[in-house]
Structure formats: structure tokens, C-alpha cells
Design an enzyme around this catalytic site. Sequence first.
Site, PDB file in Angstrom:
ATOM      1  CD  GLU A   1      29.558 -27.127  38.877  1.00 22.42           C
ATOM      2  OE1 GLU A   1      29.874 -27.601  37.932  1.00 22.42           O
ATOM      3  OE2 GLU A   1      28.286 -26.551  39.074  1.00 22.42           O
TER       4      GLU A   1
ATOM      5  CD  GLU B   1      23.433 -26.290  40.673  1.00 26.34           C
ATOM      6  OE1 GLU B   1      23.281 -25.888  39.714  1.00 26.34           O
ATOM      7  OE2 GLU B   1      23.402 -27.400  41.164  1.00 26.34           O
TER       8      GLU B   1
ATOM      9  CG  HIS C   1      29.450 -31.484  40.490  1.00 22.79           C
ATOM     10  ND1 HIS C   1      28.552 -32.504  39.800  1.00 22.79           N
ATOM     11  CD2 HIS C   1      28.366 -30.487  41.025  1.00 22.79           C
ATOM     12  CE1 HIS C   1      27.174 -31.960  39.973  1.00 22.79           C
ATOM     13  NE2 HIS C   1      27.184 -30.806  40.811  1.00 22.79           N
TER      14      HIS C   1
ATOM     15  CG  ASP D   1      27.008 -26.912  42.094  1.00 22.35           C
ATOM     16  OD1 ASP D   1      27.658 -26.136  41.535  1.00 22.35           O
ATOM     17  OD2 ASP D   1      26.464 -27.967  41.370  1.00 22.35           O
TER      18      ASP D   1
END
Length: 456
Positions: free
Chosen positions: A233, A238, A249, A235
Amino acid sequence: MQYKTLTLASLTLFGAASAQQVGKEQTETHPSMSWSQCTGKGGSSCTQKSGSITLDANWRWAHVTSGYTNCYTDNTWNTTVCADGAKCASSCAIDGADYGGTYGIKASGNSLSLTFVTKGSYSTNIGSRTYLMESESKYQIFKLIGNEFTFDVDVSKLPCGLNGALYTVEMAADGDMGKGNNKAGAKYGTGYCDAQCPHDLKFIQGKANSEGWEPSPNDKNAGSGKMGACCPEMDLWEANSISTAYTPHPCTKNGLTACTGSDCGDGDNRYGGICDKDGCDFNSYRMGVKDFYGPGMTLDTGKKMTVVTQFIGSGSSLTEIKRFYVQGGKVFKNTDSTIDGVTGNSITDTWCDAQKKAFQDKTSFQDKGGLKQMASSLAKGHVLVMSLWDDHSVNMLWLDSTYPTDKDPATPGIGRGTCSTDSGKPDDVETNSPGATVVYSNIKFGPIGSTFAEPS
Ligand SMILES: *[C@@H]1O[C@H](CO)[C@@H](O)[C@H](O)[C@H]1NC(C)=O
């Protein structure tokens, strides 16, 4: 999603659920959302692409294929139909979505607006998770390395405890259509996975997650099954109006892994699974600069801003993930870390090593392979996710408050934002901020330097 476990809530009365056949009660019409592919320099040469949005399967009404009986209601399965996961997936259908009326999702031109709480005629919906489509049945795939991803966002109506998240995950472009009993596919938002290996997904690879399902103790719409869905993942964003972070991640396995047992990295085994749940996060406040991002600050969260993320590298090699912002016609470099022992304003392996050391955080990012492993996933292509959620696990305090809450916020790494440690409780935010809204717009994608004018 640094500390997210299972969170994304959904419908109440009909019971949101996903299943794997296709229902016929509501026609699925994807809201249109255009975006731009850029090629030249400084955003001067961009062509408009006509994309659309689909809603994740978990939010959809799931009912028996032959009628209106729910397969899943609130946070429990119909055990007659769904005792067996594979059989459940062949007996249950997920249906089309009324985007505006039921889910508070509105698209117009190049813009997408997600509203937090939507009271429809049959249901109350909380939050949403959407994907950008390339066609009726395929997700748009982005290969980020060597490119920059730019979008505008309005977080002015996102209080403490909410997270308007724009990110990418290594889902299959067809949503795992044809796997197991999945006959719905990307058109109906199937195939989700992320680096938290979520257990709240009702169907994974064409099988219901009904076996061993436990209703959530504090979320009337969610529960967790034996299976989790892990994948790398990225991001990009956020955020709420108080804090923001961007975070890679990696996972030791690429693509979607349906995990069970220790591979999922549950609970005390957080660092024993296949994914890096912490990630290597860059949050300006956490990195010592407390007057940069917020209402009335340098980057004023009361107004729309442009967020640029550059993936420096080529092929499957990634050396740096760089951030710029643009607001009011002015370009802002990301803030430099002011933490002792950590220098720089962008994510590199060296920066992550220094940050983990300075904060005495676990080295799960490095242990799962760092940027090199992240790059091996990004090179395969990721699906774009745009979502809005609240956090039934730790109230989003990892993003916008003091976390862990029993530590001194003056200790490096503990203070992440100015929200109170009492803030962000789902009951509170759902009651007090039902109209909270995030707006994503003006997505531009292309080689480094093609989407905005970088300062020299
Ligand atoms: C569960 O499904 C069966 C079979 O369709 C149905 O007869 C029953 O009413 C359902 N139970 C509930 C509680 O909805």
C-alpha cells in the site's frame, strides 16, 4: 493507515455486504470523474481522460440471488446461507449502488466529494471507499515510479478523528473476477486489500469470510473473519484539517495474499505478518514542524490545496518519494525534519532508518524490504483508492494527536498533531460531524515535472 485494523463501516438497515454474484435490484452506474495524463513540462501538456468511480463491494447490499433476503445484516451473516464461505459466495449477490442517495458520493467533472454520514430511506451509511475505473469492468492502473501524482484536496470540513485518504494498493485490475465464485469483479468494487491485511472484508477472492466471523464489539456495521487480505500500500495522502502523512507500506509478498493465522500480523503479532503495518511515514508535525499544516497556517487547511508526490526512479528502482504542495499559486517544498538525527524532507531508505532510530520505532519498514520491496510492487501497477473513514480501533490518534496516548507529546515521535487524546471516537464524530466531507479533484499524472511547475 498506520494503526488501522478494521474500521470502514457501512450500511445498517439493508446491511451492507458484499457477495460475489451480481444483483439486479439496482442498476450500477459509475459516476464519471475525469483526470489528466500529462506529458510535457510544468503542467502545460495534459490530456483529459474520462474515468469513473466504483464503490467498494463491502458497502453494497448483499442478498440471496433469488430474492431480497439479506445474506449479511448489520454485522452478522445469515448462517443458513453462509455457513460455508464458498457456497455463500455462490448464493449471494451484491447489487448496484445509489451513489448520492445512499452513500453520499458525488462526482462532477474532475471532482469527487465523499460525505461522512448519509441517511438514506432505508439505511444510514458511514464513510466510503471508492476506486478509479479505466472502463466499466477494470480499475485504472497507475505505475508510479518515474512519475508524479498530483491532485487537489479540500480538507476544510474534516475534523479530528476523520481521515480523507487517497492512496494506492496492489489490487488486481479486474478485482479478482473469476477467482473462486467472484462473478461481480471490479465493476462492483471487489478485490480490496491493503497493508493492514484487513479482516473486515466480507468476501476475498470469491469466497465469503463468514467462517469464524466475529461481529465487532464497537462497530454495528463491521466484523472480522478468519481471512485477511494483504497487499502493499502506498498512502499518498492520509489527512484531516489538523494533520497529514504520506507513507509507503511494503509487504514481503506482492499482489493480494489471502492470509490466515500469523501471516496476517494480528494483535501482538503485528510485526510477524507479511506486511509492514507501520510504514515509513512523513508527517510534518511529527517531524518537528508544528506551524506548517493546519487552519490558517502556511498551508492553510481552510482552503483547497494541491498535493504533488514524486516517485524518483525508473523501472523497478525507487530511490525517493518526494512531496510538494501548491496553494494560492505558490509552491511549497515539504518541511525539513527538525528532529535530532533526522535530516531531509523526503522519504528515502536513509531517512526512514534515521526516523525509526530517532523515534525508537520498530524497524518493520526495513525488515519488510524498505523502498526496494515497495518498488517491486509499485512497478507492477497499483489501483487508486479515494476514501473517507473513521477509526474504531484507535480513533485516528496515530495521525492527529498524541500517540501512544500515555506518552509525553514532547518525546520525539509521539506528538502527531494537536487533536485531543479524547477526540476521534466514532460515536462522537458520527454524531457531531455527520456532514464532514472531503473533496478530491483535478488529478494529474505523468513523468516527473509534467504536472506542475517545480521551483528551481
Ligand atoms: C436466512 O436465509 C434463509 C434462506 O434464504 C431465509 O429463509 C432466512 O429467512 C434468512 N434468515 C434471516 C434472519 O434473514
